[in-house]
Design an enzyme around this catalytic site. Structure first.
Site, mmCIF file in Angstrom:
data_model
loop_
_atom_site.group_PDB
_atom_site.id
_atom_site.type_symbol
_atom_site.label_atom_id
_atom_site.label_comp_id
_atom_site.label_asym_id
_atom_site.label_seq_id
_atom_site.Cartn_x
_atom_site.Cartn_y
_atom_site.Cartn_z
ATOM 1 N N ASP A 80 0.834 -1.204 0.000
ATOM 2 C CA ASP A 80 0.000 0.000 0.000
ATOM 3 C C ASP A 80 0.873 1.260 0.000
ATOM 4 O O ASP A 80 2.092 1.178 0.150
ATOM 5 C CB ASP A 80 -0.961 0.006 1.204
ATOM 6 C CG ASP A 80 -0.262 -0.207 2.547
ATOM 7 O OD1 ASP A 80 0.985 -0.076 2.616
ATOM 8 O OD2 ASP A 80 -0.943 -0.501 3.534
ATOM 9 N N ASN B 152 -7.681 -0.102 13.845
ATOM 10 C CA ASN B 152 -9.104 -0.282 13.532
ATOM 11 C C ASN B 152 -9.354 -1.591 12.774
ATOM 12 O O ASN B 152 -10.408 -1.781 12.184
ATOM 13 C CB ASN B 152 -9.608 0.911 12.699
ATOM 14 C CG ASN B 152 -8.799 1.094 11.428
ATOM 15 O OD1 ASN B 152 -7.875 0.317 11.153
ATOM 16 N ND2 ASN B 152 -9.129 2.103 10.634
ATOM 17 N N HIS C 290 -7.647 -2.593 10.156
ATOM 18 C CA HIS C 290 -7.362 -2.558 8.712
ATOM 19 C C HIS C 290 -6.252 -3.535 8.338
ATOM 20 O O HIS C 290 -5.329 -3.787 9.105
ATOM 21 C CB HIS C 290 -7.087 -1.140 8.198
ATOM 22 C CG HIS C 290 -5.764 -0.529 8.529
ATOM 23 N ND1 HIS C 290 -5.608 0.811 8.741
ATOM 24 C CD2 HIS C 290 -4.517 -1.052 8.668
ATOM 25 C CE1 HIS C 290 -4.341 1.079 8.985
ATOM 26 N NE2 HIS C 290 -3.653 -0.038 8.952
ATOM 27 N N GLU D 253 -9.697 -0.051 4.880
ATOM 28 C CA GLU D 253 -10.293 0.462 6.100
ATOM 29 C C GLU D 253 -11.650 -0.206 6.365
ATOM 30 O O GLU D 253 -12.216 -0.846 5.459
ATOM 31 C CB GLU D 253 -10.467 1.987 5.969
ATOM 32 C CG GLU D 253 -9.140 2.745 5.923
ATOM 33 C CD GLU D 253 -8.466 2.899 7.293
ATOM 34 O OE1 GLU D 253 -8.087 1.883 7.889
ATOM 35 O OE2 GLU D 253 -8.313 4.044 7.758
#
Ligand SMILES: N[C@@H]1[C@@H](O)[C@H](O)[C@@H](COP(=O)(O)O)O[C@@H]1O
Length: 244
Positions: free
Chosen positions: A69, A138, A140, A145
């Protein structure tokens, strides 16, 4: 299939286990397509791989490296960018050639087209042999996300506040990051092997949720509960509170 859980006494032992997975794959399949993350978690693994490479214990000369990413707006020259960090910590030290590296250009004028470019390359290579992932606070995976559909390939994501805040650790000074460009959940699920690494007590609740929550796009790491061949490599602190 539930992910295999392997818990190590400390970060170093976990990093060694991860490095061994990469080396074992390369000795079995020198042309392997390998997708590795940036972030803090893989640094120990990179150090071991770089040293193994210097000692001639492993050979990266035929593999293909896919970058997991990138922050939108960031390129190889930009401090704190994923490519920049990976170049410094791994890709340059092991001497990977440019033609072996496939990486999102976070500065692409048309990010959607950039996603299609990466999708095409990964598909043309027959998918990923190995993907190693960190995990966000979170849940991810890469920069997928919460809410990312399970059938997503590469895409641009809107970063949640927690990702923007935690992400500041990669930069020398406060930096605005608002979007990511990332391989998709589907790339992860179609990878022949998926390994998630986590270290430290802050990640313990994240790992507990990844394993105990019902599979939900609200917590992307739960996707790995349905992966055909997934493994979690955890240090003792990240594994606190899970049965193994
Ligand atoms: N873009 C990266 C991800 O690829 C990484 O795997 C994850 C965990 O990072 P860390 O290892 O620093 O905890 O979040 C970051 O935002």
């Amino acid at each position: 299939m539930k992910p295999k859980l392997n818990v190590y006494q400390d970060y170093k032992a976990m990093s060694l286990a991860a490095a061994e997975r990469v080396m074992a794959l390369l000795s079995k399949k020198p042309t392997a397509v390998i997708c590795l993350p940036s972030g803090s978690t893989p640094l120990g693994m990179f150090e071991i791989l770089v040293s193994a490479n210097q000692k001639g214990m492993t050979d990266f000369s035929q593999c293909v490296f896919i970058g997991l990413d990138e922050w939108v707006g960031f390129g190889a020259e930009d401090d704190g960018g994923c490519r920049n960090l990976l170049n410094k910590d791994f890709l340059k030290p092991i001497g990977l050639r440019e033609d072996q590296i496939v990486f999102f250009d976070g500065k692409a004028i048309d990010p959607e087209e950039e996603c299609m470019r990466i999708n095409k390359i990964v598909a043309g290579l027959g998918g990923l042999d190995l993907i190693i992932l960190g995990v966000g606070m979170n849940g991810h995976l890469a920069l997928n996300e919460p809410g990312t559909p399970w059938d997503s390939y590469a895409h641009v994501s809107e970063l949640e506040n927690v990702t923007k805040e935690v992400g500041q650790k990669y930069f020398k000074r406060p930096t605005v990051i608002s979007q990511g460009i990332t391989v998709g959940i589907r790339h992860i699920m179609e990878a022949k092997t998926a390994i998630l690494m986590a270290s430290g007590s802050a990640k313990a609740p994240v790992i507990q949720r990844a394993l105990a929550f019902p599979v939900t796009t609200a917590f992307p790491a739960t996707a790995l509960q349905n992966h055909m061949n997934a493994e979690f490599l955890l240090d003792a602190e990240a594994a606190k509170g899970i049965e193994h």
